[in-house]
Write an enzyme that holds these catalytic residues in place. Sequence first.
Site, PDB file in Angstrom:
ATOM      1  N   TYR A   1      -8.094  -7.923   7.424  1.00 40.85           N
ATOM      2  CA  TYR A   1      -9.088  -7.216   6.624  1.00 40.85           C
ATOM      3  C   TYR A   1     -10.353  -8.069   6.469  1.00 40.85           C
ATOM      4  O   TYR A   1     -10.456  -9.147   7.060  1.00 40.85           O
ATOM      5  CB  TYR A   1      -8.475  -6.764   5.306  1.00 40.85           C
ATOM      6  CG  TYR A   1      -7.309  -5.818   5.545  1.00 40.85           C
ATOM      7  CD1 TYR A   1      -7.485  -4.654   6.312  1.00 40.85           C
ATOM      8  CD2 TYR A   1      -6.038  -6.100   5.068  1.00 40.85           C
ATOM      9  CE1 TYR A   1      -6.421  -3.796   6.571  1.00 40.85           C
ATOM     10  CE2 TYR A   1      -4.966  -5.247   5.325  1.00 40.85           C
ATOM     11  CZ  TYR A   1      -5.170  -4.101   6.086  1.00 40.85           C
ATOM     12  OH  TYR A   1      -4.122  -3.256   6.358  1.00 40.85           O
TER      13      TYR A   1
ATOM     14  N   CYS B   1       0.833  -1.199   0.000  1.00 41.47           N
ATOM     15  CA  CYS B   1       0.000   0.000   0.000  1.00 41.47           C
ATOM     16  C   CYS B   1       0.870   1.253   0.000  1.00 41.47           C
ATOM     17  O   CYS B   1       1.861   1.336   0.724  1.00 41.47           O
ATOM     18  CB  CYS B   1      -0.906   0.009   1.219  1.00 41.47           C
ATOM     19  SG  CYS B   1      -2.232  -1.205   1.135  1.00 41.47           S
TER      20      CYS B   1
ATOM     21  N   LEU C   1      10.184 -11.133   5.808  1.00 44.34           N
ATOM     22  CA  LEU C   1      11.608 -10.937   6.091  1.00 44.34           C
ATOM     23  C   LEU C   1      12.483 -11.891   5.282  1.00 44.34           C
ATOM     24  O   LEU C   1      13.420 -12.488   5.803  1.00 44.34           O
ATOM     25  CB  LEU C   1      11.889 -11.060   7.588  1.00 44.34           C
ATOM     26  CG  LEU C   1      11.519  -9.846   8.441  1.00 44.34           C
ATOM     27  CD1 LEU C   1      11.920 -10.053   9.892  1.00 44.34           C
ATOM     28  CD2 LEU C   1      12.149  -8.561   7.905  1.00 44.34           C
TER      29      LEU C   1
ATOM     30  N   ARG D   1      -4.492 -14.455  -0.748  1.00 39.03           N
ATOM     31  CA  ARG D   1      -3.462 -14.253   0.277  1.00 39.03           C
ATOM     32  C   ARG D   1      -4.120 -14.483   1.621  1.00 39.03           C
ATOM     33  O   ARG D   1      -5.205 -13.938   1.887  1.00 39.03           O
ATOM     34  CB  ARG D   1      -2.862 -12.852   0.204  1.00 39.03           C
ATOM     35  CG  ARG D   1      -1.626 -12.712   1.105  1.00 39.03           C
ATOM     36  CD  ARG D   1      -0.925 -11.394   0.928  1.00 39.03           C
ATOM     37  NE  ARG D   1       0.441 -11.463   1.490  1.00 39.03           N
ATOM     38  CZ  ARG D   1       1.274 -10.437   1.532  1.00 39.03           C
ATOM     39  NH1 ARG D   1       0.908  -9.261   1.052  1.00 39.03           N
ATOM     40  NH2 ARG D   1       2.481 -10.587   2.034  1.00 39.03           N
TER      41      ARG D   1
ATOM     42  N   GLN E   1      -4.224  -7.160  -6.370  1.00 34.80           N
ATOM     43  CA  GLN E   1      -4.779  -7.662  -5.115  1.00 34.80           C
ATOM     44  C   GLN E   1      -6.075  -6.913  -4.837  1.00 34.80           C
ATOM     45  O   GLN E   1      -6.068  -5.699  -4.629  1.00 34.80           O
ATOM     46  CB  GLN E   1      -3.798  -7.477  -3.957  1.00 34.80           C
ATOM     47  CG  GLN E   1      -4.289  -8.127  -2.670  1.00 34.80           C
ATOM     48  CD  GLN E   1      -3.432  -7.776  -1.468  1.00 34.80           C
ATOM     49  OE1 GLN E   1      -3.395  -6.614  -1.044  1.00 34.80           O
ATOM     50  NE2 GLN E   1      -2.772  -8.761  -0.885  1.00 34.80           N
TER      51      GLN E   1
ATOM     52  N   ALA F   1      -3.028  -3.354  -2.428  1.00 39.92           N
ATOM     53  CA  ALA F   1      -4.422  -3.666  -2.111  1.00 39.92           C
ATOM     54  C   ALA F   1      -5.329  -2.635  -2.778  1.00 39.92           C
ATOM     55  O   ALA F   1      -5.197  -1.433  -2.545  1.00 39.92           O
ATOM     56  CB  ALA F   1      -4.627  -3.659  -0.602  1.00 39.92           C
TER      57      ALA F   1
END
Length: 373
Positions: free
Chosen positions: A185, A27, A304, A233, A102, A59
Site C-alpha cells: 500500500y 479487511c 501462519l 506495520r 490501523q 485498515a
Amino acid sequence: MTSPLLFQPLRLDGLELENRIIVAPMCQYSARDGEATDWHMMHLGQLAMSGAGLLTLEATAVSPEARITHGDLGLWDDGTERALAHVLDAVRDYAPVPVCIQIAHAGRKASSEPPWRGGHQVAPDSPRGWLTEAPSALAHADGEVAPRALDREDMKRIRDGFKATARRAVRLGIDAVEIHAAHGYLLHQFLSPLANRRSDEYGGSLENRMRFPLEVFEAVREVVPAGQPVWARVSATDWVEDGWEVEQTIAFAEALKARGAAAIHVSTGGVSPRQKIAVGPGYQVPFAERVRAATDLVTIAVGLITEPRQAETILLEGKADAVSLARAMLYDPRWPWHAAAELGARVRAPKQYWRSQPHHLKDLFKEASFGQR
C-alpha cells in the site's frame, strides 16, 4: 506456577496489554461509503470477546480514494466517525479490550474489487472505481491503469489526512494507532524501489524513500497524546530481487524508534505480483526475529501462527514480544480461550459466557463465578 509468556502482560508506552495475543487488522470490505455497518458490530463484537490482549480494527482509510475497495472502512469525516463510534460504544459496553486502529492509504492498489469478486482493479470510469495515486506512475500489475504520480501538494494532503484520521481516532477513545506501511500500500510503495522511481528527495536513496513514511509517522505521533502507543506495520521483504529487504526494514525501524514508535509489526510482501513467497507455518517470524534483535523494539510477529504452543515457543525463544493472528481468529474467534486451556493459563471472558467454562477447567476464566436456583 508461572503463567505462559503468551499470557503475561505487555507494555506499549502507557498501555498495558493483559496478554500478548493481538487480533490483527482484517479487511472486511463491508462498509458503506466508508461507514461501519452492522457487519462490523457482529464481527468486532465477537473478536472483542475473544480474550485477546488487543483488538486491531481493519485498515481504515484516510480518504475515499485511499480505500482498497469501495467497501473499505474509513475515518475521514463526521459520518464515518459517527458510524464507527456506534460500533465501538457497543463493543465497550460488553468487552473491555483495548482497541487499536490501523490507519491506511492503498495508493496504486486502491480501486479494487473485494477478494470474493476476484480482487482485480476496477477501472477509473466504473461507478465503483477511481484513478489511483502513488509515488510514481507505475501500475501494480501488467494491464492495469497506471496511477497518477503524487506531487508535493498531494503528499501534504495525504499527510494531513493521516493526521486528521488520527485525531478522530483519539476522539473516539481508541487506545493505540498502527500506521500501515506494509502489503504494497501507499507508504510501502514509497519505501520499495520497485514502486518508487521518483527523482526528487522522496525517491532514489533509502533515506529519501523513507522520508514520506517518516513524515506521516511524525504527523500522527504529534496528535496522539503522550503515553498512547503509535507504531507501524511493515513488510520486511518484497520477496522480489532488487526490492525492499530486511536490512532496509531494520533501518526504517530504527528511524521509527527514534521518532517514538512503541513497537514494530513485521509482515512481508504485497508490493509486486512477481513476489515468490516460501509459505509455511510461521514463515514471517524469522524477519520479526531479525528486526527485534537489531532494534530492541517491541516486535509483533504474524504469518501462519495458528497453534498455541507454536505461539508460546516464538515468544520463549525471543523471536518476538507478541503474536498477531488474523485468519486463525476468523476460523476460531475463541482462539485465546483455547490457547489458555491448552497452556494452563487464565483468560478474560464475558460474564454471560462464564457457564461455558469446561467442567475440568475450574479456573480458566478470570473472575468467573456463577450460581443458579
